[in-house]
Design a protein around this motif. Sequence first.
Motif, PDB file in Angstrom:
ATOM      1  N   VAL A  86       0.913  -1.246  -0.130  1.00  0.00           N
ATOM      2  CA  VAL A  86       0.206   0.078   0.257  1.00  0.00           C
ATOM      3  C   VAL A  86       0.934   1.156  -0.034  1.00  0.00           C
ATOM      4  CG1 VAL A  86      -1.701   1.383   1.158  1.00  0.00           C
ATOM      5  CG2 VAL A  86      -2.018  -1.042   1.282  1.00  0.00           C
ATOM      6  N   PRO A  87       0.911   2.075  -0.810  1.00  0.00           N
ATOM      7  CA  PRO A  87       1.652   3.280  -1.175  1.00  0.00           C
ATOM      8  C   PRO A  87       1.459   4.057   0.075  1.00  0.00           C
ATOM      9  CG  PRO A  87       1.030   2.781  -3.048  1.00  0.00           C
ATOM     10  CD  PRO A  87      -0.004   2.004  -2.053  1.00  0.00           C
ATOM     11  N   SER A 119       5.354  12.490   1.987  1.00  0.00           N
ATOM     12  CA  SER A 119       4.322  11.372   1.964  1.00  0.00           C
ATOM     13  C   SER A 119       4.088  10.924   0.627  1.00  0.00           C
ATOM     14  CB  SER A 119       3.316  11.735   3.140  1.00  0.00           C
ATOM     15  OG  SER A 119       2.420  10.728   3.189  1.00  0.00           O
ATOM     16  N   ARG A 120       3.570   9.505   0.601  1.00  0.00           N
ATOM     17  CA  ARG A 120       3.162   9.244  -0.569  1.00  0.00           C
ATOM     18  C   ARG A 120       1.644   8.307  -0.235  1.00  0.00           C
ATOM     19  NH1 ARG A 120       6.993   5.422  -3.856  1.00  0.00           N
ATOM     20  NH2 ARG A 120       7.263   4.100  -1.833  1.00  0.00           N
ATOM     21  N   LEU A 137       7.422  11.033  -5.951  1.00  0.00           N
ATOM     22  CA  LEU A 137       7.453   9.734  -5.041  1.00  0.00           C
ATOM     23  C   LEU A 137       6.794   8.641  -5.634  1.00  0.00           C
ATOM     24  CD1 LEU A 137       6.570  11.637  -1.939  1.00  0.00           C
ATOM     25  CD2 LEU A 137       8.852  10.970  -2.969  1.00  0.00           C
ATOM     26  N   ARG A 138       6.143   8.731  -6.886  1.00  0.00           N
ATOM     27  CA  ARG A 138       5.386   7.351  -7.607  1.00  0.00           C
ATOM     28  C   ARG A 138       5.872   7.405  -9.298  1.00  0.00           C
ATOM     29  NH1 ARG A 138      -0.705   9.318  -7.483  1.00  0.00           N
ATOM     30  NH2 ARG A 138      -0.092   9.911  -5.553  1.00  0.00           N
ATOM     31  N   PRO A 139       5.473   6.294  -9.437  1.00  0.00           N
ATOM     32  CA  PRO A 139       6.062   5.993 -11.099  1.00  0.00           C
ATOM     33  C   PRO A 139       4.814   6.828 -11.655  1.00  0.00           C
ATOM     34  CG  PRO A 139       5.520   3.749  -9.743  1.00  0.00           C
ATOM     35  CD  PRO A 139       5.285   4.970  -8.905  1.00  0.00           C
ATOM     36  N   TYR A 196       0.970   2.282  -8.883  1.00  0.00           N
ATOM     37  CA  TYR A 196       1.382   0.960  -8.865  1.00  0.00           C
ATOM     38  C   TYR A 196       0.273   0.034  -9.238  1.00  0.00           C
ATOM     39  CZ  TYR A 196       5.007   2.850  -5.962  1.00  0.00           C
ATOM     40  OH  TYR A 196       6.038   3.745  -5.539  1.00  0.00           O
ATOM     41  N   GLY A 197      -0.794   0.520  -9.864  1.00  0.00           N
ATOM     42  CA  GLY A 197      -1.811  -0.275 -10.315  1.00  0.00           C
ATOM     43  C   GLY A 197      -2.894  -0.548  -9.307  1.00  0.00           C
ATOM     44  N   TYR A 198      -2.596   0.065  -8.201  1.00  0.00           N
ATOM     45  CA  TYR A 198      -3.583   0.111  -6.858  1.00  0.00           C
ATOM     46  C   TYR A 198      -4.898   0.059  -7.266  1.00  0.00           C
ATOM     47  CZ  TYR A 198      -4.391  -0.099  -2.060  1.00  0.00           C
ATOM     48  OH  TYR A 198      -4.876  -0.307  -0.695  1.00  0.00           O
TER      49      TYR A 198
END
Length: 677
Positions: free
Chosen positions: A227-228, A261-262, A312-314, A655-657
């Motif tokens: 979980v990001p 924070s992500r 902080l994310r792709p 992340y495809g969450y």
Amino acid sequence: MTQTHHGVVVRPVFTYKKFKLSFLAAHFALFGVAALPVIAQANNKVELPISVVTGVAQQSPIMVVTDPKQPRQPVPASDAADYLKTIPGFVASRSGGVNSDPVFRGMFGSRIKMLTNGGEMLGACPGRMDAPSSYISPDNYDKLTVIKGPQSVKYGPMGSAATVLFDRGPESFEEADYRLDASMLYGTRNRFDSNIDGAVGGKEGYLRFTGNRSKSDDYYDGDGNRVPSRFNKWNADMAIGWTPTDDTLLELTYGQGDGESRYAGRGMDGTQFARETAGLRFKQDNISDVWKSFEAQIYYNYADHLMDNFRLRPFNSAKPMSSNVDRRTTGMRVNSTFAWDAFELVVGIDGQTSIHRKRMSFGFNHNYRHMKWNKDAEMSQYGLFGELTWRVAETDRVVTGVRADRHKAKSTLASNVHYGDQRTKTLPSGFARYEHDLSAIKATTYIGLGHAERFPDYWELFSGGPNAFNHIKPEKTTQLDFGIQYKEGPIEAWASGYVGHVQDFIIFNYNQTGNRTQDSNVNARIFGGELGASYQFTAGLKGDVSLAYAYGKNTSDGKALPQIPPLEARFALNYQQDNWSTGALWRVVNKQTRIDEGHGTLIGRDFNRTSGFGVFAVNVAYRVNDNWKLSTGIDNLFNKTYTEHLNLMGNQTLYGYATGAVKETGRTWWMRVDMSF
């Protein structure tokens, strides 16, 4: 060593940029603990408490007071909302590992008045990514006070749900001396916290420094899914106090902080949470037989918040972008306390102004720094208040308070449809409470009626849709609070209840894609309460139970009020012998089926009914001596996969969450070392 913490302090910030308190904070908080034994003195008599806090009970029927420095379970994130969850009635609107938004009795945002050392730190993000609670590290404060309901007028415009106070007390040394407190925590997902709080001084003054750092990697839910939620935050504050007499205090405070924070449930991450705070406070006690004290303070709080969708994310978006917002808040408060045989009166004035700005850039760079700031909002408030306590008899007290606040808001962004529009309003608030001691059963009861009129805040005026600024009405809450506190022998019990009517309750509307459209006013009926009890089975064995319930109905539309937390119970058992303690906590949350799909608050909406769950935690603590304590624990012992009802829907681009409620952390272990000299 003789030192005490007492009273309230003043607070927040001054100038920024080159004065690097961050250097001191990082080195003291990260490396200072290792050097502590070198400066310790053998004759110090500070004694650390043994147990780990699993729940906070009321100190009086209307008020909760606790020490936020105490290690607690579940292990907290580095923000105020996650600590407040220890108190029955509080939950947090979740979005990941840190920076949740506190909710009390189903009420959110500025319905909860939150002050730090008497000043108010307001966030800048239009979506409350940097909620005011995100700038508060509980370990850096001496006392946490919660006043339930609209039952005090002394702390600015009344919080219709509650007033929350984080305070650092002034230091008191009888002779040249020092004190030092520190802690370090390590846990699952490379969770690492370090805190230091030290002071030196003498009879006529002191210097105090507090610093902390908290960081963690992404967590994994009970099913092992990432979980990001990575975060990294630090804070540093100092205070210089002058105490020429026992009754005089002049204190200057300054602080800085920052972090990143992500998030799993937002379209952007927070890559900067810079704060700067300063304050000056003067207090004089025992001026005359009647005039007991005079207090004056000014404060300055500045939040500089950066969001983007690529650091902080792709990067999975068509446009890399950075959004920079800031908010500068200045405030003041002057009050006096007068006392007679049966009466005590507190009267004063307070005020606050804030300016909000924003700027944005596109691209994988820091171009936002070269963009022009655009001021979009100016807001101010000035108020008069008085609060009277009448000791009718030895067992009876009447407490009343009234205040009037003049509010002003102006839209200042040229591209805004409401550019140049201005709103002003004078709003009254007040309460009356009767308290009675039942000496026959050693209990205290109370009943109080409060009325709070709340001017729409920045988020409701400027993030609530194109027509919000001119059409959203002030919210008017009339609420009856009642309760009882009982203690005799091995039994301690308390209960607090409320029932209220909210006229022009501000509700946020969402479309089918989950985007906010237009906030609106409705009428609402609310009721609920909290209760708790403890029983001392033996000298070392104690059991605690608490229950919290909130109900809300939109009486204008005949629907459930959205974003109301479900029924929650906590069961704790703690055993203590000599220098050892062990404890267990079972948190049980009921399902929530009363929802209003597509409606909610600024940061969350009802999008699904939720199931109930139960999570179990255990801890062990050992006090090595008066100065050192070790504690360890496991949260979510059985690795339960669950979600909180107040939640943000997951962001599929990260992340495809998967879309849907963000899952909570799985099994987590932690170890903490506390030291005090």
